[in-house]
Write a protein that holds these residues in place. Structure first.
Motif, PDB file in Angstrom:
ATOM      1  N   ILE A  52      13.309   4.517   3.995  1.00  0.00           N
ATOM      2  CA  ILE A  52      12.365   4.862   4.278  1.00  0.00           C
ATOM      3  C   ILE A  52      11.235   5.269   3.299  1.00  0.00           C
ATOM      4  N   GLY A  53      11.248   4.994   2.408  1.00  0.00           N
ATOM      5  CA  GLY A  53      10.241   4.313   1.551  1.00  0.00           C
ATOM      6  C   GLY A  53       9.817   3.410   1.414  1.00  0.00           C
ATOM      7  N   ALA A  54      10.473   2.401   1.553  1.00  0.00           N
ATOM      8  CA  ALA A  54       9.763   1.436   1.332  1.00  0.00           C
ATOM      9  C   ALA A  54       9.009   1.108   2.796  1.00  0.00           C
ATOM     10  N   SER A  55       9.598   1.859   3.594  1.00  0.00           N
ATOM     11  CA  SER A  55       8.839   1.490   5.370  1.00  0.00           C
ATOM     12  C   SER A  55       7.443   1.967   4.997  1.00  0.00           C
ATOM     13  N   VAL A  56       7.666   3.369   4.383  1.00  0.00           N
ATOM     14  CA  VAL A  56       6.551   3.712   4.895  1.00  0.00           C
ATOM     15  C   VAL A  56       5.430   3.241   3.911  1.00  0.00           C
ATOM     16  N   MET A  57       5.556   2.775   2.912  1.00  0.00           N
ATOM     17  CA  MET A  57       4.944   1.236   1.650  1.00  0.00           C
ATOM     18  C   MET A  57       3.971   0.936   2.510  1.00  0.00           C
ATOM     19  N   LEU A  58       5.179  -0.132   2.999  1.00  0.00           N
ATOM     20  CA  LEU A  58       5.012  -0.910   4.187  1.00  0.00           C
ATOM     21  C   LEU A  58       3.580  -0.975   5.405  1.00  0.00           C
ATOM     22  N   SER A  59       4.141   0.608   5.555  1.00  0.00           N
ATOM     23  CA  SER A  59       3.281   1.216   6.846  1.00  0.00           C
ATOM     24  C   SER A  59       1.864   1.273   6.132  1.00  0.00           C
ATOM     25  N   GLU A  60       1.866   1.592   5.043  1.00  0.00           N
ATOM     26  CA  GLU A  60       0.346   2.195   4.081  1.00  0.00           C
ATOM     27  C   GLU A  60      -0.133   0.968   4.081  1.00  0.00           C
ATOM     28  N   PHE A  61       0.360  -0.443   3.144  1.00  0.00           N
ATOM     29  CA  PHE A  61      -0.407  -1.422   3.249  1.00  0.00           C
ATOM     30  C   PHE A  61      -1.120  -1.937   4.389  1.00  0.00           C
ATOM     31  N   VAL A  62       0.091  -1.928   5.924  1.00  0.00           N
ATOM     32  CA  VAL A  62      -0.201  -2.353   6.967  1.00  0.00           C
ATOM     33  C   VAL A  62      -2.032  -2.103   7.524  1.00  0.00           C
ATOM     34  N   ILE A  63      -1.595  -0.715   7.614  1.00  0.00           N
ATOM     35  CA  ILE A  63      -3.002   0.293   8.322  1.00  0.00           C
ATOM     36  C   ILE A  63      -3.647   0.353   7.032  1.00  0.00           C
ATOM     37  N   GLY A  64      -3.912  -0.085   5.483  1.00  0.00           N
ATOM     38  CA  GLY A  64      -4.925  -0.480   5.150  1.00  0.00           C
ATOM     39  C   GLY A  64      -5.839  -1.760   5.200  1.00  0.00           C
ATOM     40  N   ARG A  65      -4.777  -2.505   5.449  1.00  0.00           N
ATOM     41  CA  ARG A  65      -5.493  -3.501   5.439  1.00  0.00           C
ATOM     42  C   ARG A  65      -5.734  -4.126   6.587  1.00  0.00           C
ATOM     43  N   ALA A  66      -5.501  -3.420   7.808  1.00  0.00           N
ATOM     44  CA  ALA A  66      -5.701  -3.957   8.719  1.00  0.00           C
ATOM     45  C   ALA A  66      -7.047  -3.142   9.276  1.00  0.00           C
ATOM     46  N   ALA A  67      -6.854  -1.751   8.630  1.00  0.00           N
ATOM     47  CA  ALA A  67      -8.803  -1.243   8.897  1.00  0.00           C
ATOM     48  C   ALA A  67     -10.196  -1.740   7.869  1.00  0.00           C
ATOM     49  N   GLU A  68      -9.077  -1.991   7.120  1.00  0.00           N
ATOM     50  CA  GLU A  68     -10.241  -2.108   5.477  1.00  0.00           C
ATOM     51  C   GLU A  68     -11.300  -0.928   5.799  1.00  0.00           C
ATOM     52  N   ARG A  69     -10.388   0.206   5.532  1.00  0.00           N
ATOM     53  CA  ARG A  69     -11.098   1.314   5.204  1.00  0.00           C
ATOM     54  C   ARG A  69     -10.030   1.877   4.318  1.00  0.00           C
ATOM     55  N   SER A  70     -11.143   2.963   4.166  1.00  0.00           N
ATOM     56  CA  SER A  70      -9.971   4.336   3.316  1.00  0.00           C
ATOM     57  C   SER A  70      -9.452   4.923   4.827  1.00  0.00           C
ATOM     58  N   LEU A 224       6.749   7.414  -5.387  1.00  0.00           N
ATOM     59  CA  LEU A 224       6.255   6.177  -5.011  1.00  0.00           C
ATOM     60  C   LEU A 224       5.020   6.050  -4.786  1.00  0.00           C
ATOM     61  N   SER A 225       4.140   7.058  -3.965  1.00  0.00           N
ATOM     62  CA  SER A 225       2.155   7.703  -4.307  1.00  0.00           C
ATOM     63  C   SER A 225       2.224   6.899  -2.508  1.00  0.00           C
ATOM     64  N   LEU A 226       3.899   7.774  -1.954  1.00  0.00           N
ATOM     65  CA  LEU A 226       3.655   7.759  -0.643  1.00  0.00           C
ATOM     66  C   LEU A 226       3.119   9.446   0.245  1.00  0.00           C
ATOM     67  N   GLY A 227       2.846   9.164   1.274  1.00  0.00           N
ATOM     68  CA  GLY A 227       2.097  10.031   1.772  1.00  0.00           C
ATOM     69  C   GLY A 227       1.337  10.740   2.518  1.00  0.00           C
ATOM     70  N   MET A 228       0.119  10.413   1.323  1.00  0.00           N
ATOM     71  CA  MET A 228      -1.713  10.834   1.273  1.00  0.00           C
ATOM     72  C   MET A 228      -2.462   9.582   1.249  1.00  0.00           C
ATOM     73  N   GLY A 246       6.567  -8.566   0.954  1.00  0.00           N
ATOM     74  CA  GLY A 246       6.851  -8.745  -0.228  1.00  0.00           C
ATOM     75  C   GLY A 246       6.309  -8.136  -1.003  1.00  0.00           C
ATOM     76  N   ALA A 247       5.333  -7.731  -1.419  1.00  0.00           N
ATOM     77  CA  ALA A 247       4.483  -6.713  -2.188  1.00  0.00           C
ATOM     78  C   ALA A 247       5.305  -5.451  -1.331  1.00  0.00           C
ATOM     79  N   ALA A 248       5.414  -4.885  -0.336  1.00  0.00           N
ATOM     80  CA  ALA A 248       6.173  -3.510  -0.445  1.00  0.00           C
ATOM     81  C   ALA A 248       7.791  -3.202  -1.321  1.00  0.00           C
TER      82      ALA A 248
END
Ligand code: TRP
Length: 441
Positions: A52-70, A224-228, A246-248
């Motif tokens: 779960i941790g790795a999956s949410v980490m990747l998801s957060e990276f993906v959302i951030g980079r796809a949108a380039e927004r906070s 992992l600093s996840l969820g917020m 790979g980064a996640a």
């Protein structure tokens, strides 16, 4: 601020690792493991981190980079509807977490001073315990350190992502890890340490219950600093060529290594000195100086260690404050510097009752929790896992094709785990987290 401006590939990974590695690994992990049966906890923790941790980490990276927004703007841009609410909750969680995080970070600052003035070495472990108790229950002193810590964090965040964060992680995180290994060697060779090692590494399956699983989940998100949205924010500054899976995985791996090593330092020593492994938040601050007392040049080690721990706490705090600041800058159009200073001041104020709850306000409780415990519980046990559910559902159901395109950097990087990741996002993560949350109530 310009997007895509991490200095190098390494710079981003280090900054994300810098956010993840902090008090969560070194202060929180060992005492939570101690309270939850050692080996049983470690096993559940690692299982959750790498799924779960790795999956949410990747998801957060993906959302951030796809949108380039906070986070709030990112969710708005990618889908809209009610999703941005998730970003709001994240901003609130970041605010609460930083308010109590800063108290403990202030303790590390105080311990730098104690180490430098020789107040830590060559003392009886019981005296160390008593001196810690008397320090944290003091109504004034911890607040001064709390204020200094917040001020430094505000300073770094107003200086901006690139200059402020990236550089400080490059040398210091590896150094912290090297010192932890040296401390683990000392701890494991103390007489009586082996009993602690077996408590830590031998899972007693009969101890795994809803509470243990719940604590492991909370710990994994916190560490992992996840969820917020912290990792959404960091991902938003990342170049489009970067290999996200790979980064996640790398960040998750490094974070887990530091936590496991911190456990190898603390838990064997706890048994060697006959402390109580269920002692709680003071465990690290009492045990570490006792270990230093048993080392040649322990004085130097203690100073270096608390300085590095302080810096690790700072790079984590920066990621928390950055989320709150980015919201007011991106969404409300406020100016970065004044708004960050105001938030810092508000966090200082909210932290005061948390600190007093170790002293004069110790008796004030709600649901048997002190103010500090309550803040930690609401943010870490409730808000972060809820955020994790929402982020997983968002990636798995609302934007998966777009998310996959982002995870492979538009096909540049092959991603063999696309299907398992989708399955994790759609079903495993939301259902497992929901189940763990409900069982933990
Ligand atoms: N992960 C950090 C630690 O282990 C704390 C932290 C930083 C955090 N950013 C966060 C926790 C975001 C939850 C969410 O010390």
């Amino acid at each position: 601020m310009q997007r895509g401006n991490w200095g190098s590939r390494f710079g981003f990974i280090l900054a994300a690792t810098g956010s993840a590695v902090g008090l969560g690994n070194i202060w929180r992990f060992p005492y939570v493991a101690g309270e939850n049966g050692g080996g049983a906890f470690l096993l559940v923790y690692l299982a959750l981190v790498f799924t779960i941790g790795a999956s949410v980490m990747l998801s957060e990276f993906v959302i951030g980079r796809a949108a380039e927004r906070s986070p709030v703007s990112a969710l708005k841009k990618l889908k809209g509807g009610a999703w941005p609410v998730v970003g709001f909750i994240g901003v609130a969680a970041g605010f609460i977490i930083l308010s109590f995080y800063s108290i403990v970070a202030g303790w590390t600052l105080a311990y730098i001073v104690k180490a430098a003035t020789g107040a830590l070495t060559a003392l009886d472990p019981n005296i160390l315990a008593a001196s810690f108790e008397s320090f944290i229950s003091n109504p004034i002193q911890p607040l001064i350190y709390h204020g200094i810590f917040i001020a430094v964090t505000v300073g770094v965040v107003t200086a901006g992502v690139h200059r402020g964060i990236e550089r400080s992680c490059q040398l210091l995180l590896p150094l912290l890890f090297v010192i932890l290994i040296a401390l683990a060697v000392r701890s494991l060779t103390l007489p009586g340490a082996m009993e602690g090692l077996s408590f830590y590494l031998t899972p007693d399956f009969s101890r795994i219950n809803a509470d243990v699983v719940n604590s492991a989940l909370t710990q994994s998100f916190f560490s992992l600093s996840l969820g917020m949205g912290a990792m959404i924010t960091y991902g938003s500054y990342l170049s489009h060529k970067e290999n996200l899976p790979g980064a996640a995985l790398w960040v998750v791996f490094c974070d887990a290594m530091v936590a496991v090593t911190a456990g190898l330092v603390i838990i064997p020593a706890v048994f060697a000195f006959s402390f109580d492994p269920t002692e709680g938040p003071g465990l690290v601050f009492i045990t570490l100086p006792a270990i230093f007392g048993q080392m040649p040049i322990g004085f130097i080690f203690s100073l270096l260690f608390f300085v590095l721990l302080f810096i690790a706490a700072l790079t984590s705090a920066v990621s928390l404050l950055e989320v709150v600041t980015a919201y007011f800058v991106d969404e409300r159009g406020l100016r970065r510097k004044p708004v960050t200073i105001c938030i810092g001041f508000a966090i200082f104020l909210v932290g005061i009752p948390a600190s007093l709850s170790f002293g004069p306000w110790n008796g004030i409780t709600l649901f048997e929790m002190t103010i500090f415990d309550l803040m930690e519980y609401v943010a870490a046990n409730l808000m972060l896992p809820l955020g994790g559910i929402a982020i997983s559902l968002f990636v798995g159901w609302a934007i998966f094709p777009r998310a996959l395109e982002e995870a492979t950097s538009k096909g540049i990087h092959p991603f063999f785990w696309a299907r398992p990741w989708r399955f994790l996002c759609r079903y495993v993560a939301p259902l497992a987290i929901a189940w763990i949350l409900i069982a933990g109530l």
